[in-house]
Design an enzyme around this catalytic site. Structure first.
Site, short mmCIF file in Angstrom:
data_model
loop_
_atom_site.label_atom_id
_atom_site.label_comp_id
_atom_site.label_asym_id
_atom_site.label_seq_id
_atom_site.Cartn_x
_atom_site.Cartn_y
_atom_site.Cartn_z
NE ARG A 244 24.06 -66.85 -71.24
CZ ARG A 244 25.01 -66.01 -71.47
NH1 ARG A 244 24.96 -64.33 -71.38
NH2 ARG A 244 25.96 -65.99 -72.76
CG HIS A 248 22.35 -61.55 -72.63
ND1 HIS A 248 22.67 -61.07 -71.08
CD2 HIS A 248 21.46 -60.50 -73.13
CE1 HIS A 248 21.97 -59.82 -71.14
NE2 HIS A 248 21.59 -59.32 -72.08
CE1 TYR A 256 28.33 -65.97 -74.52
CE2 TYR A 256 27.39 -64.44 -77.04
CZ TYR A 256 27.02 -65.37 -75.35
OH TYR A 256 26.37 -64.70 -75.45
#
Ligand SMILES: Cc1ncc(C[n+]2csc(CCOP(=O)(O)OP(=O)(O)O)c2C)c(N)n1
Length: 324
Positions: A244, A248, A256
């Site tokens: 990805r 998110h 992160y």
């Protein structure tokens, strides 16, 4: 060449449409007036892993069904959902696919044989089984593809769905977008195996691990699995290794994820990989690219203008279409 130029170019165009549209959603989210936002909520983008969604859509026959995840913009577009419908959806307008009741990901289209996404991760798999079971029961010639992430794969209903599909030899294909992160949870905190596909053996069907950024590999694998499903061969688990490339959602700068990992996958961008392949085959060049982008941009801006003028739902309509 294994595939017709028209198919290769169609897939490239679909990849590019997905990328440009999602880049625009990201841009709008970050540049809109917060007092009067166009995009309500957030956007859960598929940037970096579009090949899975697009290739799966191209592998489907018109009679097949799809139960996608929240990162399958490419499938929606390739199955005929328009830019106008997408923006009306994101802007919560009455002409959106959920008639203004939800923004972004929870939409489908029965006419285009797409099941709306359900927020509970993994919940699409039992639904896909239901459709596949109906095909078998009614002796109809369609198969079902469903998508989910490595995070969703830890859900109990995912294991139950795979076991059920195996026992009843359902015409369903389980496609995992193995993008290594479930929000901020790395895959090593999610499972102790390297390849999710190995789990298929435990259910009693075939599991295949492929490069999810190689769009033609995904197309060929999913197509073969769908053909097998339609001819009574039962389910297949197709694990697509990918990444990805964003956070998110549009709100998440993903601090992160180590920079090194981001840099590595940037070089493996599925859109660039296919473009390079097409250029090597002399099917594509910079001039064609510019024409394609100009066409997409025009369609995109017309769709945004149109969607922004659409009405929002009236409060008193809120219970319409709600079933208890
Ligand atoms: C049952 C359930 N648990 C938790 C959540 C919150 N949640 C939303 S998206 C997400 C991560 C999903 O990761 P993955 O399945 O790998 O899909 P990806 O977003 O990486 O495509 C989580 C935990 C949820 N929606 N449903």
């Amino acid at each position: 060449m294994r595939h017709q130029p028209s198919l290769l170019l169609g897939i490239y165009q679909a990849l590019k449409r997905t990328r440009v549209l999602e880049d625009q959603i990201y841009y709008l989210y970050h540049h809109q007036n917060p007092e009067k936002p166009l995009i309500i909520g957030k956007g859960y983008l598929s940037t970096g892993q579009e090949a899975i969604s697009v290739a799966s859509a191209f592998a489907l026959q018109p009679q097949d069904w799809a139960a996608p995840s929240h990162r399958d913009m490419g499938l929606h577009l390739a199955r005929g959902i328009t830019f106008k419908e997408i923006f009306a959806q994101y802007f919560c307008r009455t002409t959106g696919l959920t008639r203004g009741r939800d923004s972004n990901v929870h939409f489908g289209s029965a006419e285009r044989k797409i099941v709306g996404f359900i927020s509970h991760m993994g919940a699409a798999l039992p639904i896909a089984n239901g459709l596949a079971w109906a095909a078998k029961y009614k002796k109809e010639d369609y198969a079902v593809v469903t998508m989910f992430g490595d995070g969703a794969s830890s859900q109990g209903c995912v294991h139950e769905a795979m076991n059920y599909a195996a026992v009843f030899k359902l015409p369903v294909v389980f496609v995992c977008n193995f993008n290594r992160w479930a929000i901020s949870t790395p895959v090593k905190d999610q499972m102790a195996i390297e390849n999710l596909a190995t789990r298929a053996a435990g259910y009693g069907f075939e599991g295949i691990t492929i490069d999810g950024n190689e769009v033609l590999q995904v197309y060929e694998t999913v197509k073969a699995a769908l053909d097998k499903a339609r001819s009574g061969g039962g389910p297949t688990l197709v694990e697509c290794k990918t990444f990805r490339m964003g956070g998110h959602g549009t709100h998440d700068p993903s601090p992160y994820i180590p920079q090194q990992e981001k840099d590595y996958w940037k070089m493996r961008d599925p859109v660039l990989l296919l473009r390079k392949f097409l250029e090597e085959k002399q099917l594509w060049d910079e001039e064609k690219e510019q024409v394609l982008i100009a066409g997409i941009d025009q369609e995109l801006h017309e769709a945004i203008r149109w969607a922004a003028e659409q009405p929002v739902p009236e409060a008193r309509s809120v219970l319409e279409g709600v079933f208890t």
